[in-house]
Design an enzyme around this catalytic site. Structure first.
Site, PDB file in Angstrom:
ATOM      1  N   GLN A 198      42.685 -15.886   3.833  1.00 46.55           N
ATOM      2  CA  GLN A 198      43.973 -16.311   4.355  1.00 46.55           C
ATOM      3  C   GLN A 198      44.946 -16.095   3.209  1.00 46.55           C
ATOM      4  OE1 GLN A 198      43.591 -18.864   7.618  1.00 46.55           O
ATOM      5  NE2 GLN A 198      44.998 -17.177   7.919  1.00 46.55           N
ATOM      6  N   SER A 243      42.348 -22.605   0.981  1.00 49.10           N
ATOM      7  CA  SER A 243      42.003 -22.615   2.400  1.00 49.10           C
ATOM      8  C   SER A 243      40.492 -22.488   2.530  1.00 49.10           C
ATOM      9  CB  SER A 243      42.678 -21.432   3.113  1.00 49.10           C
ATOM     10  OG  SER A 243      42.196 -21.341   4.434  1.00 49.10           O
ATOM     11  N   THR A 244      39.920 -23.129   3.556  1.00 49.70           N
ATOM     12  CA  THR A 244      38.501 -22.949   3.832  1.00 49.70           C
ATOM     13  C   THR A 244      38.337 -22.018   5.037  1.00 49.70           C
ATOM     14  OG1 THR A 244      38.108 -25.095   2.812  1.00 49.70           O
ATOM     15  CG2 THR A 244      36.296 -24.226   4.068  1.00 49.70           C
ATOM     16  N   HIS A 245      39.288 -21.097   5.187  1.00 59.63           N
ATOM     17  CA  HIS A 245      39.203 -20.126   6.272  1.00 59.63           C
ATOM     18  C   HIS A 245      38.552 -18.845   5.748  1.00 59.63           C
ATOM     19  CE1 HIS A 245      42.979 -22.368   7.964  1.00 59.63           C
ATOM     20  NE2 HIS A 245      41.895 -23.115   7.928  1.00 59.63           N
ATOM     21  N   ASN A 246      37.285 -18.961   5.348  1.00 63.01           N
ATOM     22  CA  ASN A 246      36.516 -17.803   4.905  1.00 63.01           C
ATOM     23  C   ASN A 246      35.965 -17.141   6.159  1.00 63.01           C
ATOM     24  OD1 ASN A 246      35.948 -20.418   3.246  1.00 63.01           O
ATOM     25  ND2 ASN A 246      35.879 -18.769   1.746  1.00 63.01           N
TER      26      ASN A 246
END
Lengths: 587, 416
Positions: free
Chosen positions: A346, A512-515
């Protein structure tokens, strides 16, 4: 030597959102399902006691609900020329652990990706020509928004999402997001009550010609009973969402919205604190025979099953495939192979504002309570001549005013001492940030493989992450940040501080932890691990849920689309696979 | 009571005159009716040990006089009831007399089952006969002297065993009569909800007015508007028994188990009959409570504690959230004379019944680690007297007494 257990119809790895959804759907179809979860059991009253759930030190600083690096971690480097080192303290992203997974600790922004996001390469090629894409490895998902729409709707109703439709069956709705894809139905709950900062943001955004709307939220705006009969309480706006479990049954989570029904089913079993080591394959490597896992005593067990569904956090799905030898690992040198390919993230930026004459009471908040504008997200604007593709959502979602970590101070303030104290006192109530959450497009050097050096406590190679922000995304984010600044200026603050995305990416500050990506879905087995139903091209009795299937990331939080894909895949398994087990799409 | 004893021989004569009704395993209707009546009687609740096979006995039943273990009622000939004749079964269930003539302890609520039809009791036998026999030898009598002398029960029965048969009251509706049969017979509601005499018999002058049992206060279920179910509609009572969770409250504690195992599986018609009967009960005179005034320091402290720790769920106005967080304002459970259940809920937490219709099973966490005895007392004094509620204040000593027990609670697993 692993001891062999009786076979089950379905073995699920990981009991977060997707594990709970698949287990609920497949037990409903009459199958015997076991879910194996490496973390502990978690239940609202037992684990998120209202008396200590809002303990910022325990949960937000010491990260009580998250995966401990001693249990599992990964190595990281920015590019192929570097040697990756293990992450010994999670920073830029925080993988979850335990029953509920990231569905426990999320903020609760619940988005549908845009119709053009699902056919990104085709769409951009049609509009701007192939040259606009350059060397980005972005691609189509193999599934369309229209195909997913009923399953977006299903997940929103299960999770009790609060929001306002902007496009109902093609008719643009006042007050909603006019750029969104057509929806078959309104949100199940109305938007949350707005606090002052998002209200001010929305006025300012409108004044400069943009189209703000209430951020779709999994923090319930009112009491709600979902289609499974499970009841949510109304959000109390306490501002302890991300990194915390919700004590009030107000933030959608597997615990509140699925598990109580699932746990009643005699054909379901959850085995917690059991870590799957690998998916086992037959001699030909074409069929999964089950999984091998280890319990807390170090005992190894073999759990055979007819169908294996990978429902771990996206990064760990990719690693499970690599460790199990399912699909050809990606090699950036030859650009061949698929597992680990197209990892993305992100690309975020922010603008912070300090006011003299306003009071925001930031402690009245919720994780997804705010206003957003999609005018510069995805391909909602003409990219001709801009030198990049992609875009960002502009968000004013002041999630909390927690006393340890929410200490906005103007640049130049010392990090400690009386000047810092004075500045935090002056700014706590009169400052806030707005953010651009940008797309993350894939390129050849960004990928996941197994580390050649470092091993975990079971002797398995750690996963290695190689990632840096593509130049395209840096340009996109800079553009979006300038647009944020125009909204900020319209609010007339004393001071504006712009924080743009910079290369190199670092794993230290939280971002962000949107891997996403690494086990992507698509129409072509040469460039995807999964077909459009999230089924492995190589081992058709393995399905892989979650954001690991995203070929690249859009300017949205991924959970809403993760939920829709889970229901989409469950539907395909129920209506197609069970009748005729085998590949649902011919390679 | 003396009159009751005198009528016992008459009742016995009546039963003897009835034609013997054989238990017939070929008779589907009889077995099915027996299963339903066994559910209504909630046999499984007492006759199953934790983790044990259903109906195989071994559950420890704490009585004020000592412990009893529930017997095995599977059809195992050696350790269960397989060798009982039908008459022996009926004599045990309805008269509290075992096959060797020994007196059974009234933890088996035979004074209630005495009100049942013999045909219904035999139907239960027919159902139990269909179970797999489980070999599980249980010595029920774990009582200390002198209560371990079963002859003492002769005296108990003489005082407490009302053998008056239930005769339909023609002035009442068939539903009311059916409701009375269920409540006073198989469902044995009074076993928990009727206060006991010093000998452990039902104090029938205060029938269904609430009683302490195993560390819980089973509330008043008469038609008392404040403390009973007088303010509940029939529909609410039916829904409560069917689903365990209604807008105003949730079943928790032992009642959650009763709903899950028993009442949720009864027909709507029977639940309606129960509701009609309970609503038709005379409200007794409410116990004299001297509610504290709003300026009482306990009320002021309690209100502050409530706002800090309780209002997020139960709301500042005490109205809760329908079907999730029980209303405290106007709650009958909150306004019982005896605050045992309330104290226990605050100390240990509590989980609502989870049923097919209401699967959430919302739970309240334990607050024992957070509040002192004085704070719990102040909080509950406020809850019992806030928003128009009215009940006696709660003393810190009562909290201290309940805190001493080492029952498992919701806090211990969550608090590390």
């Amino acid at each position: 030597m692993a001891r062999k257990l009786p076979s089950r119809d379905v073995v699920i790895i990981g009991l977060g959102w997707t594990g709970a959804i698949l287990a609920e759907e497949l037990t409903d179809a009459g199958l015997d399902v076991v879910a194996i979860e490496r973390g502990p059991w978690r239940d609202t009253a037992e684990s998120f006691n209202v008396g200590y759930a809002p303990d910022e030190l325990r949960y937000a600083v010491r990260l009580d609900l998250f995966l401990r690096p001693a249990q599992d971690t990964l190595t990281f480097r920015n590019n192929l020329s570097q040697t990756a080192l293990p992450i010994r303290q999670f920073g830029s992203f925080l993988p979850g652990d335990g029953v509920g997974g990231a569905g426990v600790h999320w903020n609760g922004q619940n988005w549908r990706y845009h119709p053009t996001d699902f056919r990104l390469r085709s769409h951009l090629t049609e509009r701007y020509g192939a040259s606009a894409i350059g060397d980005l490895t972005i691609q189509d998902w193999g599934v369309t928004y229209d195909e997913l729409e009923p399953f977006f709707d299903r997940f929103e109703k299960i999770a009790g999402i609060s929001g306002k439709a902007g496009n109902l069956k093609g008719a643009i709705q006042q007050g909603g997001n006019p750029f969104e894809g057509p929806r078959s139905d309104e949100y199940p709950l109305p938007p949350m009550q707005m606090t002052y900062a998002p209200t001010l943001f929305a006025e300012a955004a409108r004044s400069v010609g943009y189209h703000p709307f209430p951020t779709p939220s999994a923090n319930a705006s009112a009491a709600y009973t979902n289609p499974l009969g499970l009841t949510m309480g109304p959000c109390t706006y306490c501002g302890f969402c991300e990194r915390f479990g919700c004590a009030n049954y107000s933030k959608a989570s597997p615990q509140v919205n699925v598990l109580p029904v699932l746990m009643r089913r005699p054909n379901f079993e959850a085995r917690t604190e059991c870590e799957v080591l690998k998916i086992n394959l037959d001699a030909a490597g074409k069929r999964a025979t089950g999984v091998t896992y280890v319990d807390t005593s170090g005992e190894e067990w073999e759990q055979p099953g007819d169908l294996v569904i990978c429902c771990a956090f996206s990064l760990f799905n990719v690693r499970m495939l690599l460790l199990s030898g399912i699909g050809k690992p990606y090699d950036p040198a030859t650009n061949e192979g698929v597992v680990g390919r197209n990892y993305s993230y992100q690309t975020n930026s922010s603008v912070q504002m300090f006011f003299d004459d306003k009071t925001f009471n930031p402690f009245i908040a919720a994780g997804a309570l705010g206003q957003s504008a999609d005018d510069f997200n995805g391909d909602n604007f003409d990219h001709a001549g801009l030198g990049f593709v992609g875009g960002a959502g502009m968000n004013c979602v002041p999630t909390n005013g927690r006393p340890i970590q929410t200490r906005p101070v103007p640049p130049g303030t010392p990090n400690w001492g009386s000047a810092w104290k004075k500045a935090t006192k002056e700014s706590y109530n009169s400052a806030f940030s707005i953010t651009s959450q940008g797309s993350s497009y894939t390129m050849r050097g960004n990928y996941i493989d197994l580390d050649p050096t470092y091993k975990d406590r079971f002797g398995r190679p750690l996963m290695r992450l190689t990632f840096d922000f593509p130049d395209n995304d840096i340009r996109m984010s800079s553009f979006a940040n300038d647009k944020l600044a125009t909204i900020a200026k319209a609010m007339n603050p004393r001071q504006i501080v712009a924080n743009k995305t910079r290369s190199p990416y670092t794993v230290v500050p939280y971002q962000s932890t949107h891997n996403v990506g690494g086990a992507v879905m698509g129409a072509d087995p040469k460039t995807s691990v999964l077909n459009k139903y999230l089924q492995s091209w190589d081992v058709p009795n393995v399905f892989v849920m979650g954001a690991s299937a995203y070929p690249q990331n859009a300017g949205y939080n991924p959970t809403g689309t993760v939920g829709a894909l889970a229901y989409w895949a469950a539907h395909a398994i129920r209506t197609q696979y069970l009748k005729n087990p085998g590949p649902l799409v011919q390679a | 009571m003396r009159r009751a004893a005198a009528t016992a021989s008459l009742a016995a004569a009546l039963f003897a005159a009835l034609p013997a009704q054989a238990v017939d395993r070929q008779n589907f209707e009889q077995v099915e009716r027996g299963r339903y009546l066994a559910t209504m009687s909630d046999c499984v609740a007492c006759h199953t040990a934790p983790g044990g096979k259903p109906f195989a006995g071994g559950l420890n039943i704490a009585t004020p006089f000592g412990n009893l273990l529930s017997p095995n009622i599977t059809p195992d000939a050696a350790t269960g009831i397989g060798a009982f004749s039908d008459d022996e079964f009926v004599n045990a269930v309805q008269n509290g007399i075992g096959p060797q003539g020994q007196r059974l302890y009234p933890a088996l609520p035979y004074p209630y089952y005495h009100k049942m039809n013999r045909a219904d009791v035999l139907a239960i036998r027919a159902y139990l006969n269909t179970l797999d026999p489980v070999s599980n030898a249980v010595e029920p009598n774990q009582l200390p002297f002198p209560f371990n002398i079963r002859m003492s029960l002769l005296f108990w029965n003489w005082l407490n065993f009302d053998k008056t048969p239930l005769v339909d009251d023609p002035s009442r509706s068939p539903q009311w009569n059916r409701g009375r049969y269920i409540v006073e017979g198989p469902a044995h509601c009074g076993a928990c909800h009727t206060p006991k005499t010093f000998l452990g018999g039902d104090d029938n002058s205060r029938a269904l007015k609430g009683a302490v049992l195993q560390g819980w206060f089973a509330p008043d279920i008469t038609a008392d508007v404040r403390k009973g179910v007088g303010a509940w509609s029939e529909d609410e009572l039916v829904a409560y028994l069917k689903t365990g969770v209604i807008a105003r409250t949730s079943a928790s504690g032992p009642m959650a188990e009763v709903v899950v195992n028993s009442t949720s599986k009864l027909t709507d018609a029977d639940l309606r009959a129960v509701a009609i009967y309970l609503k038709g009960q005379k409200a007794g005179t409410s116990g004299s409570s001297r509610p504290p005034v709003a300026t009482d320091p306990r009320m002021i402290a309690g209100k502050a504690i409530y706002k800090d720790s309780c209002a997020a769920c139960h709301r500042e106005n005490g109205e809760g959230i329908d079907n999730l967080f029980p209303r405290l304002k106007g709650s009958s459970l909150v306004q019982q004379d005896d605050p045992t259940t309330l104290i226990r809920m605050v100390l240990e937490g509590s989980r609502a019944a989870a049923t097919k219709a209401r699967p959430t099973g919302a739970a309240m966490p334990s607050f024992a680690w957070r509040f002192s005895d004085d704070q719990v007392a102040a909080l509950l004094t406020y809850v019992r007297n806030g928003w128009g509620n009215s009940a006696s204040s709660v003393g810190a000593d009562a909290v201290k007494e309940l805190r001493g027990s080492d029952r498992p609670n919701l806090a211990k697993t969550g608090q590390q």
